[in-house]
Every structure is written in structure tokens, then in C-alpha cells.
Design a protein around this motif. Sequence first.
Motif, PDB file in Angstrom:
ATOM      1  N   GLU A   4     -64.056 -40.024-125.899  1.00 37.05           N
ATOM      2  CA  GLU A   4     -62.976 -40.932-125.505  1.00 37.05           C
ATOM      3  C   GLU A   4     -62.149 -40.306-124.387  1.00 37.05           C
ATOM      4  N   VAL A   5     -62.143 -40.987-123.245  1.00 38.53           N
ATOM      5  CA  VAL A   5     -61.430 -40.521-122.054  1.00 38.53           C
ATOM      6  C   VAL A   5     -60.175 -41.365-121.885  1.00 38.53           C
ATOM      7  N   THR A   6     -59.019 -40.710-121.782  1.00 40.34           N
ATOM      8  CA  THR A   6     -57.756 -41.439-121.670  1.00 40.34           C
ATOM      9  C   THR A   6     -56.880 -40.852-120.574  1.00 40.34           C
ATOM     10  N   ASN A   7     -56.553 -41.676-119.573  1.00 40.14           N
ATOM     11  CA  ASN A   7     -55.626 -41.316-118.494  1.00 40.14           C
ATOM     12  C   ASN A   7     -55.955 -39.977-117.856  1.00 40.14           C
ATOM     13  N   VAL A   8     -57.221 -39.778-117.558  1.00 40.12           N
ATOM     14  CA  VAL A   8     -57.676 -38.510-116.978  1.00 40.12           C
ATOM     15  C   VAL A   8     -57.463 -38.508-115.465  1.00 40.12           C
ATOM     16  N   VAL A   9     -56.774 -37.480-114.997  1.00 40.17           N
ATOM     17  CA  VAL A   9     -56.470 -37.319-113.574  1.00 40.17           C
ATOM     18  C   VAL A   9     -56.873 -35.907-113.143  1.00 40.17           C
ATOM     19  N   LYS A  10     -57.494 -35.828-111.974  1.00 36.82           N
ATOM     20  CA  LYS A  10     -57.806 -34.536-111.363  1.00 36.82           C
ATOM     21  C   LYS A  10     -57.385 -34.578-109.911  1.00 36.82           C
ATOM     22  N   GLU A  11     -56.664 -33.534-109.481  1.00 36.93           N
ATOM     23  CA  GLU A  11     -56.206 -33.456-108.093  1.00 36.93           C
ATOM     24  C   GLU A  11     -56.620 -32.135-107.470  1.00 36.93           C
ATOM     25  N   TYR A  12     -56.913 -32.187-106.168  1.00 42.09           N
ATOM     26  CA  TYR A  12     -57.176 -30.991-105.374  1.00 42.09           C
ATOM     27  C   TYR A  12     -56.212 -30.981-104.191  1.00 42.09           C
ATOM     28  N   GLY A  14     -53.166 -31.661-103.944  1.00 43.79           N
ATOM     29  CA  GLY A  14     -52.329 -32.845-103.895  1.00 43.79           C
ATOM     30  C   GLY A  14     -53.072 -34.146-103.673  1.00 43.79           C
ATOM     31  N   ARG A  15     -54.402 -34.080-103.538  1.00 41.18           N
ATOM     32  CA  ARG A  15     -55.213 -35.283-103.322  1.00 41.18           C
ATOM     33  C   ARG A  15     -55.872 -35.680-104.643  1.00 41.18           C
ATOM     34  N   ARG A  16     -55.649 -36.901-105.070  1.00 38.31           N
ATOM     35  CA  ARG A  16     -56.192 -37.377-106.337  1.00 38.31           C
ATOM     36  C   ARG A  16     -57.658 -37.766-106.150  1.00 38.31           C
ATOM     37  N   VAL A  17     -58.544 -37.053-106.838  1.00 38.81           N
ATOM     38  CA  VAL A  17     -59.986 -37.306-106.697  1.00 38.81           C
ATOM     39  C   VAL A  17     -60.582 -37.967-107.938  1.00 38.81           C
ATOM     40  N   LEU A  18     -59.799 -38.009-109.010  1.00 40.57           N
ATOM     41  CA  LEU A  18     -60.277 -38.660-110.229  1.00 40.57           C
ATOM     42  C   LEU A  18     -59.095 -39.294-110.947  1.00 40.57           C
ATOM     43  N   ASP A  19     -59.259 -40.556-111.317  1.00 39.52           N
ATOM     44  CA  ASP A  19     -58.184 -41.288-111.988  1.00 39.52           C
ATOM     45  C   ASP A  19     -58.818 -42.343-112.904  1.00 39.52           C
ATOM     46  N   VAL A  20     -59.141 -41.926-114.121  1.00 35.75           N
ATOM     47  CA  VAL A  20     -59.815 -42.809-115.078  1.00 35.75           C
ATOM     48  C   VAL A  20     -58.863 -43.118-116.226  1.00 35.75           C
ATOM     49  N   GLU A  21     -58.471 -44.390-116.326  1.00 42.79           N
ATOM     50  CA  GLU A  21     -57.511 -44.777-117.356  1.00 42.79           C
ATOM     51  C   GLU A  21     -58.110 -44.718-118.756  1.00 42.79           C
ATOM     52  N   LYS A  22     -59.273 -45.327-118.916  1.00 40.02           N
ATOM     53  CA  LYS A  22     -59.874 -45.366-120.254  1.00 40.02           C
ATOM     54  C   LYS A  22     -61.381 -45.574-120.147  1.00 40.02           C
ATOM     55  N   MET A  23     -62.117 -44.777-120.895  1.00 40.38           N
ATOM     56  CA  MET A  23     -63.563 -44.920-120.946  1.00 40.38           C
ATOM     57  C   MET A  23     -64.054 -44.316-122.252  1.00 40.38           C
ATOM     58  N   THR A  24     -64.935 -45.025-122.928  1.00 40.39           N
ATOM     59  CA  THR A  24     -65.513 -44.518-124.175  1.00 40.39           C
ATOM     60  C   THR A  24     -67.026 -44.448-124.028  1.00 40.39           C
ATOM     61  N   PHE A  25     -67.562 -43.272-124.301  1.00 41.36           N
ATOM     62  CA  PHE A  25     -69.012 -43.069-124.313  1.00 41.36           C
ATOM     63  C   PHE A  25     -69.450 -43.008-125.773  1.00 41.36           C
ATOM     64  N   LYS A  26     -70.326 -43.912-126.144  1.00 45.73           N
ATOM     65  CA  LYS A  26     -70.778 -43.980-127.532  1.00 45.73           C
ATOM     66  C   LYS A  26     -72.058 -43.176-127.728  1.00 45.73           C
ATOM     67  N   GLU A  27     -72.242 -42.682-128.940  1.00 43.07           N
ATOM     68  CA  GLU A  27     -73.456 -41.919-129.236  1.00 43.07           C
ATOM     69  C   GLU A  27     -74.660 -42.852-129.320  1.00 43.07           C
TER      70      GLU A  27
END
Length: 230
Positions: A4-12, A14-27
Motif C-alpha cells: 500500500e503506497v500512500t502520498n509518496v513523494v521523492k525529490e532531487y 528540490g525537483r519533485r520526481v515522484l508524487d503518488v497519492e495512492k496505489m495498492t499492489f495486490k498479491e
Amino acid sequence: MKIEVTNVVKEYDGRRVLDVEKMTFKEGFIYAILGLNGSGKSTFLECIAGFNKLYEGQIIYDGKNFSEVKDSISMMTQKPFLFSCSVYDNIVMGLKFRKFSKKAIESRFKKYIKYFNIDEILNKNGKKLSGGETEKVGLLRNIILESKILILDEPTASMDIESTLVSENLIKNVLDDEKTVIMVTHDFYQAQRIADYIIFMDKGKIIEQGEKDIVFNNPKDSRVKMMLNK
């Protein structure tokens, strides 16, 4: 393993390269992540695999934090790093590190080596392989661990079509009800052949997701329509 991915942010810088609000990977499913270069696909994989520290947000694995499940995750990077030892030792290195018995190592090795005709390079130094050979070894090294989460970044990019199809068959065959496979590919045909669920990314965001047939046959986002020539 459910992720379960929630509000995931990654910056380099000061530049935002990843901004995923919600994602669920099921088995029990294979997920293919598609998108143009620089869309954040590899960064997303690295964050899920624990290789890349999050700037914000959280990723939960079956209700647990990464530190509790890290041994259940394996990732094949876009350019697999092989050690200066034999191909055989490169393939079984993870099992040795996890202190599997010699008998268990040999059993796992025989189980998966049959997929590729690489007997002639098993004693060859891993640093002296071609791109396609390196990918085969990298894929086997991850597959042999039988991890609950298998993450693959362009696993067949340097392989010929025959080896690519064999690799896809191998990936499908290791999937079971407890495992989750997440892979990045630029090959739309590969995604159609192997994936259950498709994710399109652009500028660090998920712009479209859904079951394979729905996304490929009836995309909603205009950028996805353009990429698919719909």
C-alpha cells in the motif's frame, strides 16, 4: 504480498520526481509500469524496494514497515551489477548470503537454470558477459530467491526475442497467490503478454491504471491515448 503506497513523494535538489497519492499492489498479480523516459518509473520501483528513501509518505507491506519485510523483497535493477566471480556464484550468491544449505542451493539452481541455455558460461566471470547474458544472470539471481515481492526494472531490454519470451514465461511461472511482481518495461507488447494490471506514469505521477485489457483497449487519459495511438 500486498503493498500500500500512500502520498509518496521523492525529490532531487528540490525537483519533485515522484508524487503518488495512492496505489495498492495486490498479491498474486503481475503489474507493468509504462511511461516515457523520466516519468519516475525506476524511482518508484526503487522506493518500493527500499533502495530510495522517501521524502514524504509511506509504503506498507502486509501491514508492516519495510524493515520487517526487507528479506521478502528482491529487485533486479536496469543494469544488474555482477560480481567478479563465476556466473554460477553470481546466481546463487543471495542463497549463500541467506545461509541456505548446499543441498537447498543446488535444488533451487536446478529448478531455474533449465529456463536458459547458459551451461557454457556458468564458469565465466560475471564481469565479462554481454548485455543479454548479464540480464539472464540478474533475473535468475533474483528469481532463485523466491521472494514474495519481485521487482524488475527493464529485465529483458538487452535480450533477443527468444530469450525475452523465455524470461516472460519464467516470471509468470514463479507467480503464485502470495507473490507480487512489479516490472517496468518500455515494450507495450510485453506488457500485454505478461501483465495483469497496467500503470502509466508521467512526470512522477500515475496518470492511468487498470486491468490490462481495459487500459489498452479503452484508455481515458489523452497522453496514454497518444502513446497507444488510440
